[in-house]
Design a protein around this motif. Structure first.
Motif, PDB file in Angstrom:
ATOM      1  N   THR A  44       0.832  -1.202   0.000  1.00 58.96           N
ATOM      2  CA  THR A  44       0.000   0.000   0.000  1.00 58.96           C
ATOM      3  C   THR A  44       0.871   1.259   0.000  1.00 58.96           C
ATOM      4  O   THR A  44       2.081   1.201   0.216  1.00 58.96           O
ATOM      5  N   PHE A  52      -5.963   2.711   3.757  1.00 59.10           N
ATOM      6  CA  PHE A  52      -5.069   1.574   3.517  1.00 59.10           C
ATOM      7  C   PHE A  52      -5.046   0.616   4.708  1.00 59.10           C
ATOM      8  O   PHE A  52      -4.786  -0.578   4.535  1.00 59.10           O
ATOM      9  N   MET A  55      -7.898  -1.512   3.870  1.00 58.35           N
ATOM     10  CA  MET A  55      -7.531  -2.386   2.767  1.00 58.35           C
ATOM     11  C   MET A  55      -6.734  -3.583   3.278  1.00 58.35           C
ATOM     12  O   MET A  55      -6.985  -4.735   2.900  1.00 58.35           O
ATOM     13  N   LYS A  56      -5.773  -3.313   4.147  1.00 59.05           N
ATOM     14  CA  LYS A  56      -4.956  -4.386   4.723  1.00 59.05           C
ATOM     15  C   LYS A  56      -5.826  -5.329   5.553  1.00 59.05           C
ATOM     16  O   LYS A  56      -5.655  -6.558   5.503  1.00 59.05           O
ATOM     17  N   THR A 102      -1.106  -0.607  -4.460  1.00 55.86           N
ATOM     18  CA  THR A 102      -1.605   0.744  -4.716  1.00 55.86           C
ATOM     19  C   THR A 102      -0.380   1.600  -5.006  1.00 55.86           C
ATOM     20  O   THR A 102       0.296   2.042  -4.080  1.00 55.86           O
ATOM     21  N   LEU A 126      -4.749  -2.088  -6.924  1.00 59.23           N
ATOM     22  CA  LEU A 126      -5.933  -1.779  -6.128  1.00 59.23           C
ATOM     23  C   LEU A 126      -6.045  -0.255  -6.009  1.00 59.23           C
ATOM     24  O   LEU A 126      -5.053   0.414  -5.713  1.00 59.23           O
ATOM     25  N   ASP A 127      -7.210   0.282  -6.260  1.00 58.13           N
ATOM     26  CA  ASP A 127      -7.511   1.702  -6.072  1.00 58.13           C
ATOM     27  C   ASP A 127      -6.842   2.615  -7.095  1.00 58.13           C
ATOM     28  O   ASP A 127      -7.487   3.469  -7.675  1.00 58.13           O
ATOM     29  N   PRO A 280     -12.567  -0.042  -0.071  1.00 60.79           N
ATOM     30  CA  PRO A 280     -11.239  -0.659  -0.143  1.00 60.79           C
ATOM     31  C   PRO A 280     -11.178  -2.083   0.388  1.00 60.79           C
ATOM     32  O   PRO A 280     -10.369  -2.885  -0.088  1.00 60.79           O
ATOM     33  N   ALA A 284      -9.531  -5.249  -1.725  1.00 68.25           N
ATOM     34  CA  ALA A 284      -8.487  -6.141  -1.229  1.00 68.25           C
ATOM     35  C   ALA A 284      -8.940  -7.590  -1.188  1.00 68.25           C
ATOM     36  O   ALA A 284      -8.199  -8.498  -1.587  1.00 68.25           O
ATOM     37  N   TRP A 333     -16.398   1.680   4.104  1.00 70.00           N
ATOM     38  CA  TRP A 333     -15.242   0.954   3.629  1.00 70.00           C
ATOM     39  C   TRP A 333     -15.392  -0.554   3.682  1.00 70.00           C
ATOM     40  O   TRP A 333     -14.417  -1.283   3.765  1.00 70.00           O
TER      41      TRP A 333
END
Length: 334
Positions: A44, A52, A55-56, A102, A126-127, A280, A284, A333
């Motif tokens: 990320t 992020f 996302m993780k 990303t 991603l993104d 996000p 992911a 999210w």
């Protein structure tokens, strides 16, 4: 720009990363091609921005559900390409089957992505798409142009025929996501670059500190600003801090993009008028699934997958599709 990383450093980085990933998502997934354990890489832009972080979280949850290992890395700040290059090198050395990324510098990272793909690793953005987007196998992302269009349309509908002075608080120079959101806002508002209603334009680091500093500068240049476009919600909240310090928080409408839980609460409280919500965690988790499916069956994900966007506001405007704050909080999210 290529960054050469000494071999000894690459080996050390890979060893450290592998030690960490065993704590992240232990599993029993097997690669049908090699018989070894499947490792998925996630890189990320930073590991501090809430976007992020979420996302993780999504990648970790899906990796655990699919029984595979997740190896993670991040830049120290938005735009930190050398750290991402090192992360790609470490993941290649660790034997990942796919890398989810990303990109911070969408052009400079391309040689590293091409190197990974040449070794049979599936690479998914991603993104943020790289430049060119063909440097990756697939992209899972919000349609960032549409995200900008939504908040532009909302702002235009809110102002109607009233005079407007706009502060444009953008991302770092050269950000593809930032450019798409910026251009989308202009399109949605019905103006072009250079329009006299744009009173100030400042780049930020897409964080609260950058948003505050940029808004302070804009207020010095154009005290009559009454609308602020912000590239994301940390920037928006920084801008709000500057406006409040100047006693102008009730005179300036802020619109933004992200739809994180903190951002939706800021819509609820009136600090942000409207935000375009993206997802996000979905990016992911779908990315992890694609890598696992490739590792087990050999079929690569291709093309662009739109993971969706919704406008969130407490004050709906006629002719602009939107969802309310309860929806935003329930889906922030996700």
């Amino acid at each position: 720009m290529k960054h050469d990383i000494p071999a000894a450093h690459r080996r050390t980085g890979a060893i450290v990363a592998i030690a960490v990933l065993s704590l992240v998502a232990p599993g029993c997934g097997k690669d049908s091609g090699t018989g070894g354990e499947i490792i998925v890489g996630l890189i990320t832009k930073t590991d501090t921005n809430p976007f992020f972080v979420k996302m993780k979280e999504g990648a970790q949850k899906e990796a655990q559900a699919r029984g595979v290992k997740l190896m993670t890395a991040a830049g120290r700040f938005v735009g930190d390409n050398p750290s991402q290059v090192t992360a790609v090198e470490n993941m290649i050395a660790a034997g990942v089957r796919g890398i989810l990324i990303t990109p911070s510098d969408t052009r400079a990272i391309v040689p590293s992505l091409e190197k990974a793909r040449a070794k049979g690793i599936q690479v998914i953005a991603l993104d943020t798409p790289p430049d060119p987007q063909s440097a990756v196998d697939a992209l899972f992302a919000t349609n960032n142009l549409n995200a900008g269009i939504l908040i532009g349309k909302y702002a235009k509908a809110s102002f109607g025929t009233r005079p407007v002075k706009i502060a444009m608080l953008d991302s770092v120079q050269g950000s593809t996501v930032g450019t798409l959101r910026h251009n989308g806002f202009l399109q949605g508002f019905g103006i072009k670059q250079g329009d006299p209603s744009i009173a100030c334009r400042q780049n930020t680091l897409s964080d609260a500190a950058g948003g505050r500093i940029a808004m302070e500068e804009c207020l010095r240049k154009a005290p009559a600003i009454n609308l602020a476009y912000t590239v994301n919600e940390p920037t928006a909240l920084g801008a709000y801090t500057a406006l409040k310090a100047a006693g102008k928080e009730k005179n300036v409408m802020i619109v933004s993009v992200d739809g994180g839980c903190t951002g939706v609460k800021a819509v609820q409280s009136g600090q942000i008028a409207a935000t375009s919500q993206q997802y996000p965690l979905k990016m992911a988790s779908q990315g992890v699934d694609a890598v696992v499916d490739f590792a087990k069956g050999g079929k690569k994900a291709t093309g662009y997958t739109d993971t969706g966007v919704n406008l969130i506001t407490n004050k709906a405007q006629p002719g602009v599709d939107s969802k309310d704050v309860p929806f935003g909080l329930a889906n922030c999210w996700g």
